[in-house]
Design a protein around this motif. Structure first.
Motif, PDB file in Angstrom:
ATOM      1  N   THR A 106       0.810  -1.228   0.000  1.00  0.00           N
ATOM      2  CA  THR A 106       0.000   0.000   0.000  1.00  0.00           C
ATOM      3  C   THR A 106       0.841   1.275   0.000  1.00  0.00           C
ATOM      4  O   THR A 106       0.603   2.190   0.787  1.00  0.00           O
ATOM      5  CB  THR A 106      -0.991   0.023   1.187  1.00  0.00           C
ATOM      6  OG1 THR A 106      -0.281  -0.105   2.430  1.00  0.00           O
ATOM      7  CG2 THR A 106      -2.004  -1.085   1.073  1.00  0.00           C
TER       8      THR A 106
ATOM      9  N   SER B 270       2.454   1.725   3.441  1.00  0.00           N
ATOM     10  CA  SER B 270       1.459   2.048   4.463  1.00  0.00           C
ATOM     11  C   SER B 270       0.755   3.380   4.229  1.00  0.00           C
ATOM     12  O   SER B 270       0.141   3.928   5.139  1.00  0.00           O
ATOM     13  CB  SER B 270       2.084   2.047   5.873  1.00  0.00           C
ATOM     14  OG  SER B 270       1.083   1.934   6.855  1.00  0.00           O
TER      15      SER B 270
ATOM     16  N   SER C 184      -3.712   3.128   3.190  1.00  0.00           N
ATOM     17  CA  SER C 184      -4.186   2.147   4.160  1.00  0.00           C
ATOM     18  C   SER C 184      -5.690   1.925   4.120  1.00  0.00           C
ATOM     19  O   SER C 184      -6.174   0.931   4.646  1.00  0.00           O
ATOM     20  CB  SER C 184      -3.764   2.550   5.580  1.00  0.00           C
ATOM     21  OG  SER C 184      -2.381   2.336   5.757  1.00  0.00           O
TER      22      SER C 184
ATOM     23  N   GLN D  84       4.619   5.402  10.552  1.00  0.00           N
ATOM     24  CA  GLN D  84       4.167   4.162   9.926  1.00  0.00           C
ATOM     25  C   GLN D  84       3.145   3.413  10.777  1.00  0.00           C
ATOM     26  O   GLN D  84       2.268   2.735  10.240  1.00  0.00           O
ATOM     27  CB  GLN D  84       5.363   3.248   9.646  1.00  0.00           C
ATOM     28  CG  GLN D  84       5.046   2.086   8.731  1.00  0.00           C
ATOM     29  CD  GLN D  84       6.287   1.392   8.201  1.00  0.00           C
ATOM     30  OE1 GLN D  84       6.319   0.179   8.075  1.00  0.00           O
ATOM     31  NE2 GLN D  84       7.311   2.147   7.871  1.00  0.00           N
TER      32      GLN D  84
ATOM     33  N   ARG E 231      -2.887   1.315  11.854  1.00  0.00           N
ATOM     34  CA  ARG E 231      -2.071   0.225  11.293  1.00  0.00           C
ATOM     35  C   ARG E 231      -1.925  -0.954  12.255  1.00  0.00           C
ATOM     36  O   ARG E 231      -1.902  -2.115  11.833  1.00  0.00           O
ATOM     37  CB  ARG E 231      -0.699   0.786  10.906  1.00  0.00           C
ATOM     38  CG  ARG E 231       0.342  -0.202  10.411  1.00  0.00           C
ATOM     39  CD  ARG E 231      -0.120  -1.081   9.288  1.00  0.00           C
ATOM     40  NE  ARG E 231      -0.561  -0.404   8.087  1.00  0.00           N
ATOM     41  CZ  ARG E 231      -1.076  -1.038   7.045  1.00  0.00           C
ATOM     42  NH1 ARG E 231      -1.228  -2.358   7.068  1.00  0.00           N
ATOM     43  NH2 ARG E 231      -1.474  -0.363   5.984  1.00  0.00           N
TER      44      ARG E 231
ATOM     45  N   ALA F 173      -0.272   7.077   6.253  1.00  0.00           N
ATOM     46  CA  ALA F 173      -1.677   6.718   6.100  1.00  0.00           C
ATOM     47  C   ALA F 173      -2.623   7.884   6.345  1.00  0.00           C
ATOM     48  O   ALA F 173      -3.788   7.825   5.951  1.00  0.00           O
ATOM     49  CB  ALA F 173      -2.028   5.580   7.056  1.00  0.00           C
TER      50      ALA F 173
ATOM     51  N   LEU G  37       2.205  -4.857   4.629  1.00  0.00           N
ATOM     52  CA  LEU G  37       1.392  -3.726   5.077  1.00  0.00           C
ATOM     53  C   LEU G  37       0.133  -3.654   4.210  1.00  0.00           C
ATOM     54  O   LEU G  37      -0.083  -2.698   3.468  1.00  0.00           O
ATOM     55  CB  LEU G  37       2.183  -2.415   4.957  1.00  0.00           C
ATOM     56  CG  LEU G  37       3.493  -2.312   5.752  1.00  0.00           C
ATOM     57  CD1 LEU G  37       4.355  -1.176   5.227  1.00  0.00           C
ATOM     58  CD2 LEU G  37       3.192  -2.108   7.233  1.00  0.00           C
TER      59      LEU G  37
ATOM     60  N   PRO H 100      -3.880  -3.226   3.046  1.00  0.00           N
ATOM     61  CA  PRO H 100      -4.868  -2.212   3.443  1.00  0.00           C
ATOM     62  C   PRO H 100      -5.618  -2.630   4.697  1.00  0.00           C
ATOM     63  O   PRO H 100      -5.880  -3.819   4.914  1.00  0.00           O
ATOM     64  CB  PRO H 100      -5.822  -2.147   2.238  1.00  0.00           C
ATOM     65  CG  PRO H 100      -5.069  -2.726   1.096  1.00  0.00           C
ATOM     66  CD  PRO H 100      -4.129  -3.730   1.682  1.00  0.00           C
ATOM     67  N   LEU H 101      -5.978  -1.662   5.514  1.00  0.00           N
ATOM     68  CA  LEU H 101      -6.741  -1.947   6.723  1.00  0.00           C
ATOM     69  C   LEU H 101      -8.154  -2.419   6.387  1.00  0.00           C
ATOM     70  O   LEU H 101      -8.813  -3.040   7.226  1.00  0.00           O
ATOM     71  CB  LEU H 101      -6.823  -0.699   7.606  1.00  0.00           C
ATOM     72  CG  LEU H 101      -5.502  -0.008   7.963  1.00  0.00           C
ATOM     73  CD1 LEU H 101      -5.766   1.165   8.891  1.00  0.00           C
ATOM     74  CD2 LEU H 101      -4.500  -0.981   8.579  1.00  0.00           C
TER      75      LEU H 101
END
Length: 394
Positions: A46, A49, A52, A225, A230, A252, A369, A371-372
């Protein structure tokens, strides 16, 4: 224009500061990217990060489009609503003090360094010093660079800014010994990202907080980060036993748009006065609108709980793979330590060919890392690609 044309133009016109992978991305949606040939990739990086909430998140796109159509820039000599609303949201969600906006993480850290030095001078310290951990990464401008020990060793870029020292990672005793009357601040990452995803031990974080309190120094946590969800909480420090005096955020925060912030406690927020610091573009209405949209998505208990649950499941699946020695990190910030003999760079290149984007921060580690907002199905797909690549490498 094809990839070969782009590479030729790069060779002629761009400074040689990056080693780019031979892929041109042209479109993104959620956890997926497509190259100029129409090939699909699953993105477990991503933009380091940055994206995100996924590529081209509709809420972020709408906020940016609407704001850019009304007002893009005025400078910090005037008020704009998005900037002030964003400052309120960042403060109220964290340390409760004031906010300085920047264009990047390294600039946010520069602000924190400046606050720490002035704070030290105000209490009579003539030559203030900032302490960090070895393998920390705080940025590439000269203040942040001086606090980044491995990069600060590049003599060709010297002389470095004086007043910085480092101690071994997570060494509570060494940190206590390093903090004294001259210490302006301890500046550390709660989880070291660029060095390979190494969480700092709680004992070391507590030592930093206690030493700063005894010396009258400031504790600065670099959350460039780790912040904005995250690790499965809005701020990584919320999962530690300490509360900093300053935290820095970027990556992010803008959902793909450049914005950073230095957030303070009430006391630390009173250090800087008019003229002490500034930035032409920082906190502009378009970037602030993007960040407000990001926080509206991320600052949600259900999403943060999903990040913790997906991160735990991903960690367990990765740890069970043949060829994986350990998995480090929290939430959806993971470092996959490989067994000896496995070349992480070669594995990363192979994964790119298979359609999975990861990062190699050190020779024996893959950094993940995703995506959330990713779902379990795509998590399983990514694990399957890593499994296939490892099996071929063993």
């Amino acid at each position: 224009m094809n990839l070969t044309d782009l590479q030729a133009l790069e060779e002629r016109y761009l400074m040689r500061t990056y080693r780019r992978a031979p892929v041109e991305f042209v479109r993104g949606e959620g956890a997926l990217l497509w190259d100029a040939e129409g090939r699909e990739y699953l993105d477990f990086l991503t933009g380091i990060s940055v994206c995100s909430v996924g590529h081209c998140n509709p809420a972020v796109v709408d906020a940016v489009r609407e704001q850019a159509g009304r007002l893009a820039h005025t400078s910090n000599l005037f008020y704009t609503e998005p900037m002030v609303r964003l400052a309120e949201r960042l403060s109220e969600s964290s340390l409760g003090g004031r906010v300085f906006f920047s264009n990047s993480g390294t600039e946010a850290n520069e602000c924190a360094i400046k606050i720490a030095r002035k704070h030290a001078h105000l209490r009579g310290v003539r030559d203030p010093e900032i302490v960090s951990f070895e393998s920390d990464f705080h940025g590439r401008t000269y203040g942040a660079l001086a606090a980044t020990p491995e990069l600060a060793g590049n003599e060709a870029l010297g002389p470095m800014l004086p007043g910085f020292r480092s101690v071994p990672r997570s060494d509570a005793g060494a940190l206590r010994d390093a903090v004294g009357e001259r210490t302006a601040a301890v500046l550390i990452e709660a989880i070291q990202g660029e060095s390979g995803v190494y969480p700092i031990a709680d004992a070391a974080l507590l030592a930093a907080r206690e030493a700063c309190d005894e010396a009258g120094a400031l504790l600065i946590l670099d959350e460039i980060q780790t912040g904005v969800g995250r690790t499965g909480s809005l701020w990584a420090y919320e999962q530690t036993p300490v509360r900093p005096d300053l935290l820095t955020s970027a990556k992010a925060l803008g959902g793909g748009f450049p914005i950073g912030a230095c957030v303070s406690t009430a006391e630390a927020g009173e250090v800087l006065e008019a003229g002490d610091h500034g930035s032409t573009f920082a906190g502009g209405p378009v970037m602030a609108a993007a960040a407000l949209a990001v926080l509206e998505i991320v600052d949600d208990p259900a999403l943060l709980r999903a990040v913790r649950e997906l991160g735990s499941a991903l960690r367990d699946e990765l740890a069970a793979l043949e060829g994986v020695r350990e998995v480090r990190g929290r939430g959806l910030m993971l470092g996959v330590g490989l067994e000896r003999g496995l070349d992480a760079a070669r594995l990363g290149a192979d994964l790119l060919r298979r359609g999975l984007i990861v990062n190699v921060p050190e020779p024996g580690t893959l950094r993940l890392l995703p995506p959330l907002t990713i779902d379990g199905e795509l998590i399983d797909r990514g694990v399957g690609l890593i499994r296939d690549s490892l099996q071929d490498a063993l």
